[in-house]
Design a protein around this motif. Structure first.
Motif, PDB file in Angstrom:
ATOM      1  N   LEU A   1     -11.878   0.661  10.307  1.00  0.00           N
ATOM      2  CA  LEU A   1     -11.215  -0.064   9.230  1.00  0.00           C
ATOM      3  C   LEU A   1      -9.722  -0.066   9.486  1.00  0.00           C
ATOM      4  N   ILE A   2      -9.056  -1.130   9.105  1.00  0.00           N
ATOM      5  CA  ILE A   2      -7.603  -1.183   9.197  1.00  0.00           C
ATOM      6  C   ILE A   2      -7.031  -1.638   7.858  1.00  0.00           C
ATOM      7  N   ALA A   3      -5.789  -1.255   7.612  1.00  0.00           N
ATOM      8  CA  ALA A   3      -5.063  -1.682   6.414  1.00  0.00           C
ATOM      9  C   ALA A   3      -3.616  -1.904   6.814  1.00  0.00           C
ATOM     10  N   PRO A   4      -3.044  -3.062   6.486  1.00  0.00           N
ATOM     11  CA  PRO A   4      -1.663  -3.352   6.903  1.00  0.00           C
ATOM     12  C   PRO A   4      -0.638  -2.706   5.980  1.00  0.00           C
ATOM     13  N   TYR A   5       0.564  -2.520   6.478  1.00  0.00           N
ATOM     14  CA  TYR A   5       1.700  -2.176   5.636  1.00  0.00           C
ATOM     15  C   TYR A   5       2.112  -3.443   4.891  1.00  0.00           C
TER      16      TYR A   5
END
Length: 258
Positions: free
Chosen positions: A197-201
């Motif tokens: 999973l990824i989450a952006p700033y």
């Protein structure tokens, strides 16, 4: 008659004032414990609601941390509190996914049962409460790009640069304590062994570019199906590494809440 009233009032008004103050003080003493208990329970409910839906658990990490840090006393206290709150003669206690019922005289048996069957889903809430009480969780909001100024953050930064005010810019890779990261996560890959999973700033147009957080989850630890597209969640874990060329902060996730 008016003269008598004025004379009576001039003599007795100080005593009436004393009686009123005494009555107000007694009422405050009687109601203060009740108000304090209600406020404490309300804070407890609000905190538990924040972490009520557990989306992912790394079972081994949760149980290793639970057993190494000896959370048994905290779990016992939690169960005893739940069982003693019953107003009638029947107990229906539920502690983080495990439930049992019985009469008041069965309290000790219920507490023992919880301690014997302690599992990751049963103890993660206790771990969260203890970590919060000890101020060792740094709260990070990726969407708003903020870090909460609390004792955990001050302690983490003091190890790096000595005492002083918290700087405006905080490098997450310098934090060694637990982090609770709120973000908009999305799945980028999945296999029988791992799910990434990824989450952006912030909220960029392209979440796959720019600074972002990456979680590598053990697929069998997912307690629900990963939604399509972005979803809001909070991840409890530890900062593992900062990949400067790709601008990726690797987080070792212990639990994810939705």
């Amino acid at each position: 008659m008016a003269v008598w009233t004025e004379e009576w009032w001039s003599v007795w008004w100080p005593w009436m004032l004393v009686w009123l103050l005494t009555a107000a003080g007694a009422l405050t003493l009687l109601t203060a414990p009740v108000l304090l208990l209600l406020a404490r329970r309300r804070r407890g409910r609000d905190r538990n609601l924040t972490y009520s839906i557990c989306f992912y658990l790394h079972d081994r990490s949760v149980m290793d941390h639970y057993q190494m840090r000896n959370y048994t006393a905290a779990l016992r206290k939690e169960v005893e509190q739940r069982t003693s709150d019953s107003a009638d003669g029947t107990i229906r206690a539920t502690v983080f996914g495990v439930s049992a019922g019985g009469g008041k005289r069965d309290n000790k048996e219920i507490v023992s049962k919880y301690l014997e069957v302690a599992e990751p889903i049963s103890v993660i809430g206790v771990i969260m409460d203890v970590l919060e009480a000890k101020d060792v969780i740094v709260h990070v909001d990726l969407v708003n790009q903020t870090v909460r100024r609390n004792a955990a953050l001050a302690g983490a930064l003091s190890l790096r640069g000595g005492p002083g005010p918290v700087p405006q810019d905080v490098r997450l890779r310098d934090i060694e304590d637990f982090v609770l990261i709120r973000g908009r996560f999305r799945k980028i890959s999945e296999s029988p062994d791992s799910t990434v999973l990824i989450a952006p700033y912030g909220d960029p147009d392209d979440p796959a570019r720019g600074p972002r957080v990456r979680l590598v989850c053990v697929t069998e630890g997912l307690r629900n199906e990963v939604p399509d597209g972005a979803f809001s969640a909070r991840c409890l874990g530890k900062v593992q590494d900062w990949n400067a060329p790709e601008q990726i902060l690797e987080i070792q996730a212990m639990a994810i809440f939705r």
